[in-house]
Structure formats: structure tokens, C-alpha cells
Design a protein around this motif. Structure first.
Motif, PDB file in Angstrom:
ATOM      1  N   GLY A 120      -0.290   6.782  -5.516  1.00  0.00           N
ATOM      2  CA  GLY A 120      -1.587   6.276  -5.066  1.00  0.00           C
ATOM      3  C   GLY A 120      -2.452   5.685  -6.164  1.00  0.00           C
ATOM      4  O   GLY A 120      -3.564   5.237  -5.914  1.00  0.00           O
ATOM      5  N   GLN A 167       0.828  -1.202   0.000  1.00  0.00           N
ATOM      6  CA  GLN A 167       0.000   0.000   0.000  1.00  0.00           C
ATOM      7  C   GLN A 167       0.867   1.258   0.000  1.00  0.00           C
ATOM      8  O   GLN A 167       0.592   2.205  -0.739  1.00  0.00           O
ATOM      9  N   SER A 168       1.926   1.248   0.797  1.00  0.00           N
ATOM     10  CA  SER A 168       2.783   2.439   0.836  1.00  0.00           C
ATOM     11  C   SER A 168       3.607   2.560  -0.448  1.00  0.00           C
ATOM     12  O   SER A 168       3.893   3.666  -0.898  1.00  0.00           O
ATOM     13  N   LYS A 187       1.403   4.175  -2.880  1.00  0.00           N
ATOM     14  CA  LYS A 187       1.255   5.586  -2.514  1.00  0.00           C
ATOM     15  C   LYS A 187       2.506   6.375  -2.921  1.00  0.00           C
ATOM     16  O   LYS A 187       2.398   7.458  -3.504  1.00  0.00           O
TER      17      LYS A 187
END
Ligand code: ZN
Length: 144
Positions: A97, A88-89, A92
Motif C-alpha cells: 500500500g 491500485q491492487s 496494495k
């Protein structure tokens, strides 16, 4: 007789099973893919003729385009579903994102469950692609 009462119960039970099957089917629509990234450099695209600023679909390269095997037609929309916090990071930080991509390209080594995301220079190019590395991720295909 309780016949009708029982029938209604059976129907409810069948409806419940159908619902469970539908939910399970939804899950089968998500496939695990090996997601990598590439840029327009000599290392990522080893043939000069393919470093022409265009995808195999003949579209000009853009952030949002990705490569997949031949079986997935150009224009197919995919969505990355990063489940663990590290992925997820990475989405991002490296993809700003972005999780929606369009299949626009092919690659000699892109076979099976592999997706290669195009990273333009303004987004970090080769360094960003290296930083991304290889990530196993769920992919949702928009088959509309
Ligand atoms: Zn590169």
C-alpha cells in the motif's frame, strides 16, 4: 452608469479564469512515468560493485528508496498515483500500500520519465519486482 457594476463582474470573471488556470496548473504537476521495480540481485544490478547494500546516494538500501534519472536530486519525495484498479491492487499487494518514495538511486537504463522502486528481499525481492512489471502511472513530485 452601470460602470462599476460591470467592472465588478469583469473582475469576478478574471478571478474565475485565474482559478481555472490554477486548477489546470495543478494537473500539469502530475507527470506520467513508467514505474518499474528492482532488487539487489545479479539480474537487477549487473555490476558487483553496485550490489554493496547501498544506494547511489550512499544511504543503506531500504524499502521506500527509488531510482530516477540524474536530473532528479537525491532526497526528492515522490508519490505514486495509481489510477486504475489493477495498479491500485498492485500497490496494495506488492508495495504493502505504500505510495511515498524517496529518490536515492540511479541506474544505467533509467532515463527520461522512469522510476525504479527498490524491493528488498523481505518484500519478495526479484519475484515481486517481476510481478510488478512495468506500469505507467502518474507521479506527484514534492518540490518543497
Ligand atoms: Zn532482481
Amino acid at each position: 452608469m452601470n460602470y462599476f457594476k460591470n467592472l465588478r463582474f469583469d473582475q469576478l470573471r478574471i478571478a474565475f479564469y485565474i482559478l481555472l488556470l490554477a486548477i489546470f496548473y495543478q494537473f500539469t504537476q502530475f507527470d506520467i512515468y513508467e514505474v518499474t521495480a528492482y532488487c539487489s540481485c545479479k539480474i537487477c544490478i549487473n555490476k558487483l560493485e553496485f550490489r554493496d547494500g547501498k544506494f547511489a546516494s550512499n544511504e543503506n538500501v531500504y524499502f521506500g528508496g527509488a531510482a530516477a534519472r540524474r536530473g532528479i536530486p537525491f532526497g526528492t519525495r515522490i508519490k505514486l498515483l495509481p489510477l486504475n484498479p489493477r495498479d491500485q491492487s498492485a500497490v496494495k499487494n506488492i508495495f504493502q500500500g505504500r505510495t511515498d518514495f524517496v529518490i536515492e538511486d540511479r541506474g544505467f537504463l533509467i532515463r527520461g520519465n522512469k522510476i525504479d522502486i527498490y524491493i528488498p528481499k523481505w518484500l519478495g525481492g526479484h519475484k515481486a519486482a517481476q510481478k510488478w512489471g512495468i506500469r505507467r502511472m502518474r507521479i506527484l513530485f514534492n518540490r518543497s
